[in-house]
Write an enzyme that holds these catalytic residues in place. Sequence first.
Site, PDB file in Angstrom:
ATOM      1  N   GLU A   1      -0.194 -28.011  38.590  1.00 16.50           N
ATOM      2  CA  GLU A   1      -1.137 -28.932  39.238  1.00 16.50           C
ATOM      3  C   GLU A   1      -1.231 -28.693  40.743  1.00 16.50           C
ATOM      4  O   GLU A   1      -2.263 -28.928  41.359  1.00 16.50           O
ATOM      5  CB  GLU A   1      -0.764 -30.383  38.957  1.00 16.50           C
ATOM      6  CG  GLU A   1      -1.034 -30.833  37.530  1.00 16.50           C
ATOM      7  CD  GLU A   1       0.132 -30.586  36.589  1.00 16.50           C
ATOM      8  OE1 GLU A   1       1.103 -29.900  36.992  1.00 16.50           O
ATOM      9  OE2 GLU A   1       0.083 -31.078  35.442  1.00 16.50           O
TER      10      GLU A   1
ATOM     11  N   PHE B   1       5.858 -43.956  29.489  1.00 13.66           N
ATOM     12  CA  PHE B   1       5.999 -42.503  29.462  1.00 13.66           C
ATOM     13  C   PHE B   1       4.938 -41.860  30.363  1.00 13.66           C
ATOM     14  O   PHE B   1       3.772 -42.211  30.307  1.00 13.66           O
ATOM     15  CB  PHE B   1       5.850 -41.993  28.024  1.00 13.66           C
ATOM     16  CG  PHE B   1       5.887 -40.493  27.930  1.00 13.66           C
ATOM     17  CD1 PHE B   1       7.050 -39.796  28.258  1.00 13.66           C
ATOM     18  CD2 PHE B   1       4.765 -39.770  27.570  1.00 13.66           C
ATOM     19  CE1 PHE B   1       7.083 -38.412  28.211  1.00 13.66           C
ATOM     20  CE2 PHE B   1       4.787 -38.382  27.516  1.00 13.66           C
ATOM     21  CZ  PHE B   1       5.952 -37.703  27.837  1.00 13.66           C
ATOM     22  N   GLN B   2       5.376 -40.951  31.173  1.00 13.99           N
ATOM     23  CA  GLN B   2       4.519 -40.260  32.148  1.00 13.99           C
ATOM     24  C   GLN B   2       3.761 -41.234  33.054  1.00 13.99           C
ATOM     25  O   GLN B   2       2.592 -41.035  33.359  1.00 13.99           O
ATOM     26  CB  GLN B   2       3.558 -39.286  31.444  1.00 13.99           C
ATOM     27  CG  GLN B   2       4.301 -38.096  30.842  1.00 13.99           C
ATOM     28  CD  GLN B   2       3.406 -36.917  30.512  1.00 13.99           C
ATOM     29  OE1 GLN B   2       2.244 -37.076  30.173  1.00 13.99           O
ATOM     30  NE2 GLN B   2       3.961 -35.710  30.623  1.00 13.99           N
TER      31      GLN B   2
ATOM     32  N   MET C   1       9.978 -16.286  59.005  1.00 16.61           N
ATOM     33  CA  MET C   1       9.819 -17.123  60.183  1.00 16.61           C
ATOM     34  C   MET C   1      11.100 -17.904  60.489  1.00 16.61           C
ATOM     35  O   MET C   1      11.501 -18.025  61.645  1.00 16.61           O
ATOM     36  CB  MET C   1       8.626 -18.079  60.013  1.00 16.61           C
ATOM     37  CG  MET C   1       8.291 -18.864  61.263  1.00 16.61           C
ATOM     38  SD  MET C   1       7.965 -17.802  62.684  1.00 16.61           S
ATOM     39  CE  MET C   1       6.185 -17.613  62.603  1.00 16.61           C
TER      40      MET C   1
ATOM     41  N   LYS D   1      -5.838 -44.657  30.907  1.00 16.96           N
ATOM     42  CA  LYS D   1      -6.327 -44.086  29.653  1.00 16.96           C
ATOM     43  C   LYS D   1      -7.293 -45.024  28.933  1.00 16.96           C
ATOM     44  O   LYS D   1      -8.317 -44.589  28.396  1.00 16.96           O
ATOM     45  CB  LYS D   1      -5.128 -43.767  28.757  1.00 16.96           C
ATOM     46  CG  LYS D   1      -5.469 -42.959  27.540  1.00 16.96           C
ATOM     47  CD  LYS D   1      -4.216 -42.475  26.841  1.00 16.96           C
ATOM     48  CE  LYS D   1      -4.601 -41.615  25.645  1.00 16.96           C
ATOM     49  NZ  LYS D   1      -3.415 -41.006  25.016  1.00 16.96           N
TER      50      LYS D   1
END
Lengths: 564, 158
Positions: free
Chosen positions: A50, A112-113, A478, A162
């Site tokens: 993602e 969940f999630q 760096m 959802k």
Amino acid sequence: MQMTGAEIFVKALADLEVDVVFGYPGGATIHIYDALFRNVKVRHMLCRHEQGAVHMADGYARASGRTGVCLVTSGPGATNTVTGLATAYMDSIPVVVFTGQVPTLLIGNDAFQEADIVGISRPCTKHNYLVKETKDLARIMKEAFYIASTGRPGPVLVDMPKDVLAASARYDLPKEVSLRGYRPTYEGHQRQVESAVRLLLSGERPVVYAGGGVILSNASGELAELSHALSLPVTTTLMGMGAFPGSDPLSLGMLGMHGTYAANMAISNSDVILAVGARFDDRVTGKISEFAPHAKIIHIDIDPTSIQKNVRVDIPIVGDVKDVLRKMIKLVKGKKEATAYQGKTAAWRGQIVSWAKTHPLTYKPSKGKIKPQYVVEQIHKLTKGKAIVATEVGQNQMWAAQFYSYEQPRTFLSSGGLGTMGYGLPAAIGAQVAMPGRLVVDIAGDGSIQMNIQELATAVQYRIPVKVVILNNGSLGMVRQWQELFFEGKYSQTCLPHIPDFVKLAEAYGAKGFRAEKTEQVPEVLRKGFAADGPVLIDVITDPGEMVYPMVPAGAGLTEMLLV
Amino acid sequence: MRHTISVLVENEFGVLSRVSGLFSGRGFNIESLCVAETMDPQVSRMTIVTSGNDQIVEQILKQLNKLIPVLKVIDFTGVDTVDRELVLVKVNAEGDGKQEVLRLVDIFRARIVDVAPRCYTIEMTGGEGKVTAFLQMLRPMGIREVVRTGKIAISRGM
């Protein structure tokens, strides 16, 4: 007509003229993916992480000027976008991220999630929404795109439970957006502009300090016009690379920590600074109390919070850079004061030229090891300065800024504010999707590239012909440079002994891999790599001891530069 | 310097956290904060007391204005205002102290709103100075608990 939330979402995307969505499916967005399956207007590109999806949307936006769109699921899908959101937020890039959310009734239940992404993303978005009812979805989408792309642009997140996506409502996409709390100021105040021109013309040692705002405002033409009308020297920030042609005789290159000697000396000795769409970042100013001690400052910015934030400004102008520059041009162009002014400031320009001559950007060539600066120069030569260049973060980023001359806006894509390693490859993919006909090059380091290397699979799947050039010095260059200079050379955790074989890795993903190990191989390997079809990864083994110069140590004044 | 800032916001969920997050995320201090609906049920007013030098306060005002659900920001510094705070105090009231508490309640035009065998609960409103003075006078009696609303303010006249 009644439609489900998911159908409304897909139809609204099409009506908002979104041509591509970078995303990753999941349980909370499964209704959308079902609706997407049946649609023909909106293309969905499946990323591999993602974070990659948001950077792609970001690269798409930077290269094209259009808003980038990203779609992910709830919980981890959503939290994985946070770095991408923060990257876009720091650099004012218009991106809209849609996240799935657990059903409304479960919100707050540690379902969940589930993640409170609206809460998590609040400090790194321009605005965000939780959609509570299906009927509001289309309006909120319209608002999200409006907020992301207007005023000072920035990322907007829309969280969609959802059940909201599953339920039905009438499709109602408003024609206009009306937000009484959001009215960006586009027009610069005429009298402020007049005062600014008076102040500018009263000085003898002017510098224009141009930032990413010039690019966001599509005002490069105006900047060049004003600069040429008055022979104003122009230095740009990292975000402003390409806002003013790098090859223009009035261009001083970049200023700040790794800026050119001429730019830093010019800013420090100037008596008037015209700051255009820039925000006096600490990497630009160095020690703030020693920044431009003799200068009066005019500051043009669309965001009032940028003005008077880090430095005292004598003449603030809130407005769109393009509008304000146009007004300034009108006041000076062809006027006899302009000619007199050019005469008065000639000695100053002469001084700047001599600074540029005594300490140009340079490096010590070597026969043995490949110098990374040489590689960037060769990329410039090969692409005739016409590529879109994305960078990762660190030394590769600075060399890409220093040794490639950017002539056009939207050709240099880099995480300037947040400094996000792993940005370059997905951003290059996003840019290539937006600009299919252009050559897109990611100048990478061996550390950064490994942070989002999985997106090579995306590039291969969709045959996106990005060319990745890894300046492979086997270290986190760096940080290593800082350890070399300020920590007695103790390279704590900055050596990368187990670097994968990038050529084999590219091949494992189905891309093409090339390698250069000697200086004389570089031009030919680059030529072959850039000529090859599809995504290409070019591994260039560079001198690990090479450092980025000039360098203003953190906390020092801009004139205290370490030079080659 | 202390500033009282009045902020009109859309009356929707999440606005308070946007405002408070702006303060905490930038290291600005909130001394008190009151929120309630206005005459227009779609609009709420927040009254925030904060402190900082001019540059910080300028940033606070600009950052507040930048929030999308924020409709109007007014800094009451230098403006002629009426400001009030409501305070509830639970104070010991035993023996001679009882009379003293009653006398103070009278002087400060406060009210006793709850009585228990050994303590009174007092309600008092006033400007900041009055509230502070009242609490100071009550202190010797033994204050058990204080609840303050934080300051609200309205401009005079017009």
